[in-house]
Design an enzyme around this catalytic site. Structure first.
Site, mmCIF file in Angstrom:
data_model
loop_
_atom_site.group_PDB
_atom_site.id
_atom_site.type_symbol
_atom_site.label_atom_id
_atom_site.label_comp_id
_atom_site.label_asym_id
_atom_site.label_seq_id
_atom_site.Cartn_x
_atom_site.Cartn_y
_atom_site.Cartn_z
ATOM 1 N N HIS A 7 29.265 31.007 70.693
ATOM 2 C CA HIS A 7 30.325 31.761 70.018
ATOM 3 C C HIS A 7 31.383 32.177 71.035
ATOM 4 O O HIS A 7 31.060 32.630 72.132
ATOM 5 C CB HIS A 7 29.727 33.005 69.347
ATOM 6 C CG HIS A 7 30.731 34.006 68.905
ATOM 7 N ND1 HIS A 7 30.864 35.241 69.512
ATOM 8 C CD2 HIS A 7 31.670 33.954 67.925
ATOM 9 C CE1 HIS A 7 31.820 35.911 68.911
ATOM 10 N NE2 HIS A 7 32.331 35.167 67.944
ATOM 11 N N HIS A 55 40.489 35.849 73.432
ATOM 12 C CA HIS A 55 39.599 36.750 72.684
ATOM 13 C C HIS A 55 40.017 38.169 73.072
ATOM 14 O O HIS A 55 39.528 38.711 74.051
ATOM 15 C CB HIS A 55 38.133 36.494 73.018
ATOM 16 C CG HIS A 55 37.188 37.174 72.075
ATOM 17 N ND1 HIS A 55 35.888 37.471 72.417
ATOM 18 C CD2 HIS A 55 37.348 37.606 70.803
ATOM 19 C CE1 HIS A 55 35.284 38.069 71.395
ATOM 20 N NE2 HIS A 55 36.159 38.157 70.406
#
Length: 309
Positions: A37, A113
């Protein structure tokens, strides 16, 4: 448990090439594949700006107090610890690439992110291409998504780069990929691309892959969510069951000494017990890709690979 049920005993860098004969003609979406992930979050740049897609409050706080927000973002946005080649050696075969255009970065694209990465998209994909050359029977699924602040021209250049880099290694979305069919054609790469315009132009690209995740910091709620989703039936084709935990602002505020790694490590025993009880296949309650944070801190990859036996 015998050696065949413990892929990690022989290493996982070439685990696909060692699967039994009866699995060679099974579509890849009916096998169990380990995934990472937010694959590229191991190289976040704490000096880069916060993404424009983040909340106004976070961007304002970062503008006023970057010395406070950046370390916090880094602690919670970092979900992996190694480059693509190292993750591949661990057995990861699904990569979650969240791509973005960094301000004032010219034509270079990065990953993101919360903040942007140090490594560019081209550097990372070249690293993976080199690894694939050394492991000709291993097949990877690459999910390209998010595309924060990217223009249509950026998409055109990125897809052109991908097609040239992987070339004949690309498996077309018109095919049903199995290990035997991919090996016979020399194909090793499946690219999922979350942009409809590019999908219409390029049959080599696959549509976005569904990703089930609970959006919770509680591993029991993650498991409950995944079990509920299984009752509805798995999607056709590739799909992801996400073991990743998700924090929110209130959780971060109430856990000032916590990090994403610590939260994940504490939850992994429970999450891996759930994973060990799963089975891959076409039936409605079966799994396919299983994604996790910090794939290098546990036997996660070996557990998922072992489900194929």
């Amino acid at each position: 448990m015998d050696d065949k049920r413990c892929p990690g005993l022989g290493g996982n860098s070439d685990w696909m090439s060692r699967l039994p004969e009866e699995l060679l003609d099974v579509p890849l979406w009916n096998l169990a594949l380990p995934g990472s992930h937010d694959t590229m979050s191991f190289c976040l740049d704490v000096f880069s700006p916060v993404l424009s897609s983040e909340s106004f409050l976070l961007r304002l706080t970062d503008l006023l107090f970057p010395c406070c927000t950046r370390p916090c973002i880094y602690r919670w946005a970092t979900t992996q610890q190694s480059i693509l080649a190292d993750q591949s050696d661990l057995g990861v075969r699904f990569f979650d690439l969240r791509i973005a255009k960094k301000p004032a970065s010219g034509s270079d694209l990065f990953f993101a992110h919360g903040v942007y990465t140090l490594m560019t998209v081209k550097e990372a994909l070249k690293d993976l291409a080199t690894w694939l050359e050394a492991h000709p029977k291993e097949i990877v699924v690459i999910s390209c998504s998010h595309f924060d602040s990217m223009t249509n021209e950026d998409h055109v250049h990125l897809v052109e780069f991908i097609l040239i880099l992987f070339n004949l290694k690309l498996c077309s979305s018109k095919n049903v990929p199995t290990l035997r069919s991919c090996w016979s054609r020399g194909q090793q790469v499946i690219i999922s691309y979350e942009n409809d315009a590019m999908l219409l132009e390029h049959p080599e690209l696959w549509k976005a892959i569904p990703y089930w995740y609970a959006d919770s910091p509680n591993p029991k709620k993650v498991i409950s969510y995944l079990e509920t989703q299984k009752l509805k039936g798995r999607p056709a084709g590739f799909y992801v069951s996400g073991l990743n935990l998700t924090e929110d602002a209130s959780y971060v505020a109430l856990h000032p000494c916590q990090t994403m790694r610590k939260m994940t490590t504490e939850a992994l025993p429970l999450l891996l017990r759930w994973t060990e009880a799963q089975r891959p296949g076409p039936e409605p309650d079966r799994i396919n890709i299983v994604c996790c944070d910090f794939v290098n801190v546990s036997e996660f990859c070996s557990v998922v690979i072992g489900l194929n036996y």
